[in-house]
Write a protein that holds these residues in place. Structure first.
Motif, PDB file in Angstrom:
ATOM      1  N   THR A 275      92.473  21.041  -4.744  1.00 51.07           N
ATOM      2  CA  THR A 275      91.784  21.000  -6.037  1.00 51.07           C
ATOM      3  C   THR A 275      92.132  19.724  -6.795  1.00 51.07           C
ATOM      4  OG1 THR A 275      91.800  23.418  -6.185  1.00 51.07           O
ATOM      5  CG2 THR A 275      91.443  22.206  -8.223  1.00 51.07           C
ATOM      6  N   VAL A 276      93.427  19.391  -6.836  1.00 51.76           N
ATOM      7  CA  VAL A 276      93.858  18.153  -7.488  1.00 51.76           C
ATOM      8  C   VAL A 276      93.228  16.949  -6.798  1.00 51.76           C
ATOM      9  CG1 VAL A 276      95.840  16.692  -8.018  1.00 51.76           C
ATOM     10  CG2 VAL A 276      96.018  19.166  -8.290  1.00 51.76           C
ATOM     11  N   LEU A 277      93.184  16.977  -5.469  1.00 51.41           N
ATOM     12  CA  LEU A 277      92.582  15.880  -4.715  1.00 51.41           C
ATOM     13  C   LEU A 277      91.113  15.693  -5.079  1.00 51.41           C
ATOM     14  CD1 LEU A 277      92.654  13.796  -2.352  1.00 51.41           C
ATOM     15  CD2 LEU A 277      92.058  15.699  -0.836  1.00 51.41           C
ATOM     16  N   GLY A 278      90.334  16.773  -5.028  1.00 51.92           N
ATOM     17  CA  GLY A 278      88.902  16.670  -5.319  1.00 51.92           C
ATOM     18  C   GLY A 278      88.619  16.224  -6.735  1.00 51.92           C
ATOM     19  N   ALA A 279      89.304  16.838  -7.707  1.00 50.88           N
ATOM     20  CA  ALA A 279      89.095  16.464  -9.109  1.00 50.88           C
ATOM     21  C   ALA A 279      89.543  15.025  -9.356  1.00 50.88           C
ATOM     22  CB  ALA A 279      89.854  17.425 -10.025  1.00 50.88           C
ATOM     23  N   GLY A 280      90.647  14.626  -8.733  1.00 55.13           N
ATOM     24  CA  GLY A 280      91.153  13.272  -8.922  1.00 55.13           C
ATOM     25  C   GLY A 280      90.216  12.215  -8.387  1.00 55.13           C
ATOM     26  N   ILE A 281      89.585  12.485  -7.237  1.00 53.80           N
ATOM     27  CA  ILE A 281      88.637  11.534  -6.662  1.00 53.80           C
ATOM     28  C   ILE A 281      87.462  11.307  -7.604  1.00 53.80           C
ATOM     29  CG2 ILE A 281      86.926  11.243  -4.827  1.00 53.80           C
ATOM     30  CD1 ILE A 281      88.966  12.518  -2.918  1.00 53.80           C
ATOM     31  N   VAL A 282      86.912  12.409  -8.124  1.00 57.05           N
ATOM     32  CA  VAL A 282      85.757  12.301  -9.023  1.00 57.05           C
ATOM     33  C   VAL A 282      86.136  11.549 -10.301  1.00 57.05           C
ATOM     34  CG1 VAL A 282      84.147  13.608 -10.456  1.00 57.05           C
ATOM     35  CG2 VAL A 282      84.610  14.349  -8.124  1.00 57.05           C
ATOM     36  N   LEU A 283      87.229  11.949 -10.929  1.00 53.04           N
ATOM     37  CA  LEU A 283      87.621  11.342 -12.200  1.00 53.04           C
ATOM     38  C   LEU A 283      88.015   9.882 -12.033  1.00 53.04           C
ATOM     39  CD1 LEU A 283      89.687  14.268 -13.774  1.00 53.04           C
ATOM     40  CD2 LEU A 283      87.410  13.475 -14.454  1.00 53.04           C
ATOM     41  N   SER A 284      88.626   9.538 -10.901  1.00 51.38           N
ATOM     42  CA  SER A 284      89.092   8.159 -10.702  1.00 51.38           C
ATOM     43  C   SER A 284      87.944   7.163 -10.633  1.00 51.38           C
ATOM     44  CB  SER A 284      89.940   8.056  -9.430  1.00 51.38           C
ATOM     45  OG  SER A 284      89.142   8.211  -8.269  1.00 51.38           O
ATOM     46  N   LEU A 285      86.749   7.621 -10.281  1.00 54.57           N
ATOM     47  CA  LEU A 285      85.594   6.726 -10.261  1.00 54.57           C
ATOM     48  C   LEU A 285      85.280   6.198 -11.657  1.00 54.57           C
ATOM     49  CD1 LEU A 285      83.257   8.654  -7.785  1.00 54.57           C
ATOM     50  CD2 LEU A 285      84.595   6.590  -7.322  1.00 54.57           C
ATOM     51  N   ALA A 286      85.759   6.918 -12.678  1.00 50.34           N
ATOM     52  CA  ALA A 286      85.590   6.448 -14.056  1.00 50.34           C
ATOM     53  C   ALA A 286      86.883   5.860 -14.610  1.00 50.34           C
ATOM     54  CB  ALA A 286      85.131   7.607 -14.946  1.00 50.34           C
ATOM     55  N   THR A 287      88.038   6.499 -14.314  1.00 51.30           N
ATOM     56  CA  THR A 287      89.290   6.075 -14.935  1.00 51.30           C
ATOM     57  C   THR A 287      89.807   4.746 -14.396  1.00 51.30           C
ATOM     58  OG1 THR A 287      90.570   7.411 -13.366  1.00 51.30           O
ATOM     59  CG2 THR A 287      89.980   8.439 -15.469  1.00 51.30           C
ATOM     60  N   VAL A 288      89.597   4.466 -13.108  1.00 51.39           N
ATOM     61  CA  VAL A 288      90.085   3.203 -12.550  1.00 51.39           C
ATOM     62  C   VAL A 288      89.322   2.005 -13.134  1.00 51.39           C
ATOM     63  CG1 VAL A 288      90.359   1.836 -10.441  1.00 51.39           C
ATOM     64  CG2 VAL A 288      91.030   4.245 -10.463  1.00 51.39           C
ATOM     65  N   PRO A 289      87.970   2.030 -13.134  1.00 50.66           N
ATOM     66  CA  PRO A 289      87.261   0.917 -13.799  1.00 50.66           C
ATOM     67  C   PRO A 289      87.605   0.803 -15.280  1.00 50.66           C
ATOM     68  CG  PRO A 289      85.761   2.143 -12.378  1.00 50.66           C
ATOM     69  CD  PRO A 289      87.033   2.938 -12.453  1.00 50.66           C
ATOM     70  N   LEU A 290      87.866   1.954 -15.947  1.00 47.35           N
ATOM     71  CA  LEU A 290      88.256   1.895 -17.344  1.00 47.35           C
ATOM     72  C   LEU A 290      89.598   1.201 -17.517  1.00 47.35           C
ATOM     73  CD1 LEU A 290      87.828   2.679 -20.305  1.00 47.35           C
ATOM     74  CD2 LEU A 290      88.883   4.907 -19.801  1.00 47.35           C
ATOM     75  N   ALA A 291      90.547   1.527 -16.650  1.00 43.43           N
ATOM     76  CA  ALA A 291      91.864   0.851 -16.698  1.00 43.43           C
ATOM     77  C   ALA A 291      91.699  -0.646 -16.458  1.00 43.43           C
ATOM     78  CB  ALA A 291      92.794   1.469 -15.643  1.00 43.43           C
ATOM     79  N   ASN A 292      90.844  -0.995 -15.540  1.00 51.69           N
ATOM     80  CA  ASN A 292      90.575  -2.418 -15.262  1.00 51.69           C
ATOM     81  C   ASN A 292      89.992  -3.107 -16.499  1.00 51.69           C
ATOM     82  OD1 ASN A 292      90.237  -4.689 -13.263  1.00 51.69           O
ATOM     83  ND2 ASN A 292      88.096  -4.385 -13.836  1.00 51.69           N
ATOM     84  N   LEU A 293      89.086  -2.431 -17.161  1.00 53.60           N
ATOM     85  CA  LEU A 293      88.443  -2.977 -18.366  1.00 53.60           C
ATOM     86  C   LEU A 293      89.471  -3.160 -19.489  1.00 53.60           C
ATOM     87  CD1 LEU A 293      85.726  -3.779 -19.700  1.00 53.60           C
ATOM     88  CD2 LEU A 293      85.530  -1.404 -20.435  1.00 53.60           C
ATOM     89  N   LEU A 294      90.346  -2.176 -19.661  1.00 56.83           N
ATOM     90  CA  LEU A 294      91.340  -2.244 -20.723  1.00 56.83           C
ATOM     91  C   LEU A 294      92.334  -3.379 -20.506  1.00 56.83           C
ATOM     92  CD1 LEU A 294      92.118   1.559 -21.247  1.00 56.83           C
ATOM     93  CD2 LEU A 294      90.830   0.037 -22.772  1.00 56.83           C
ATOM     94  N   MET A 295      92.558  -3.743 -19.238  1.00 57.62           N
ATOM     95  CA  MET A 295      93.460  -4.860 -18.947  1.00 57.62           C
ATOM     96  C   MET A 295      92.742  -6.196 -18.909  1.00 57.62           C
ATOM     97  SD  MET A 295      96.116  -3.368 -16.073  1.00 57.62           S
ATOM     98  CE  MET A 295      94.829  -2.799 -14.959  1.00 57.62           C
ATOM     99  N   GLY A 296      91.452  -6.182 -19.217  1.00 53.83           N
ATOM    100  CA  GLY A 296      90.695  -7.419 -19.243  1.00 53.83           C
ATOM    101  C   GLY A 296      90.251  -7.894 -17.889  1.00 53.83           C
ATOM    102  N   GLY A 297      90.246  -6.994 -16.884  1.00 51.95           N
ATOM    103  CA  GLY A 297      89.863  -7.360 -15.523  1.00 51.95           C
ATOM    104  C   GLY A 297      88.376  -7.530 -15.379  1.00 51.95           C
TER     105      GLY A 297
END
Length: 297
Positions: A275-297
């Motif tokens: 469950t953690v794996l599946g939810a994490g995969i879906v959410l990371s498609l948004a959270t990883v680019p957001l983290a990149n944006l916040l760091m100015g990437g």
């Protein structure tokens, strides 16, 4: 990023509506782990520029793993979680999907220079932690005795790790001839579509009310607190530029598929791990680019 999303969705749709042949996931994963991943490592490692901050993408993997172990041990004592639950969360939230998802996502956002750093983070950070720390955690929380021989054998025989050593030697010798370099890149480029298609085929999401607290805690660490801890470490150490960004992004990746498989093999609350794996995969498609944006990437 569109390629990642399309391949992931295609895999999920095929698993749901089509009739893929038996063993397709095992076959795809075999190619990715034994051909595409070593080829990509061989192509990328000679391109890495070794500088005094190259330790950072590796260190963020250690912060993620041992931070998860400490956090979930404390939360487990506070909330009365079973040892099985603590072990499952430590595995899936302490180890990130730094190759299957990390390579293509970092490459999509930062090109070949970012990908080269992602390979360093994965091969020198996350993989040894899976092979050594993962086995130790799985054994301890399932009541088994960790095997030193098994840990050493897993590391020494893993194709990508062997490719890492060969790639370092090739880099010191001036790199590969053009033909070989092109060949390794072409083989390595098969990793992204096949790996994400495989992830989609294995996607599962079984949410139960009694798992909500553990699920929320696990995802909060893996997708937010771990990369934040990595960013704080980088700031304190004076790490800047692409090295800082890639190290933090690798810490922010979704939970590792192999860690969920390990939890299943050692009977560490596999339903929660998946469950953690599946939810994490879906959410990371948004959270990883957001983290990149916040760091100015």
């Amino acid at each position: 990023m569109l390629l990642l999303f399309v391949c992931l969705v295609l895999g999920a749709l095929v698993a749901r509506f089509a009739r893929p042949p038996a063993g397709i996931v095992a076959g795809l994963n075999w190619w990715v782990l034994n051909i595409a991943l070593p080829a990509l490592v061989l192509a990328m490692i000679p391109r890495v520029h070794f500088d005094r901050h190259l330790w950072f993408p590796v260190a963020t993997m250690w912060v993620t793993f041992f931070g998860a172990w400490l956090l979930f041990a404390l939360l487990g004592r506070l909330f009365g979680w079973s040892r099985s639950r603590i072990g499952a969360l430590t595995l899936v939230c302490g180890l990130g999907n730094t190759s299957f998802m990390g390579y293509p996502m970092v490459q999509a956002m930062h090109g070949q220079p970012g990908l080269a750093l992602a390979v360093v983070s994965d091969q020198l950070g996350c993989f040894p932690l899976l092979a050594a720390g993962g086995i130790v955690v799985a054994s301890l929380y399932s009541g088994r005795q960790p095997s030193v021989a098994l840990v050493v054998r897993r590391i020494a025989t893993f194709p990508a790790f062997i490719a890492l050593l060969v790639g370092i030697v090739a880099g010191l010798a001036g790199g590969w001839p053009g033909t070989l370099d092109h060949l390794f890149l072409q083989l390595g480029q098969t990793l992204t579509p096949l790996a994400l298609f495989s992830v989609g085929l294995q996607f599962k999401l079984h949410l139960h009310r009694d798992q909500l607290g553990a699920l929320s805690s696990g995802l909060a660490w893996k997708l937010a607190l771990a990369p934040l801890a990595g960013w704080g470490l980088g700031m304190l150490a004076g790490v800047t530029g692409l090295t800082l960004v890639v190290g933090v992004l690798q810490a922010a990746m979704a939970p590792m598929i192999s860690a969920a498989i390990l939890a299943d093999q050692y009977e560490l609350e596999p339903r929660l791990a998946n469950t953690v794996l599946g939810a994490g995969i879906v959410l990371s498609l948004a959270t990883v680019p957001l983290a990149n944006l916040l760091m100015g990437g």
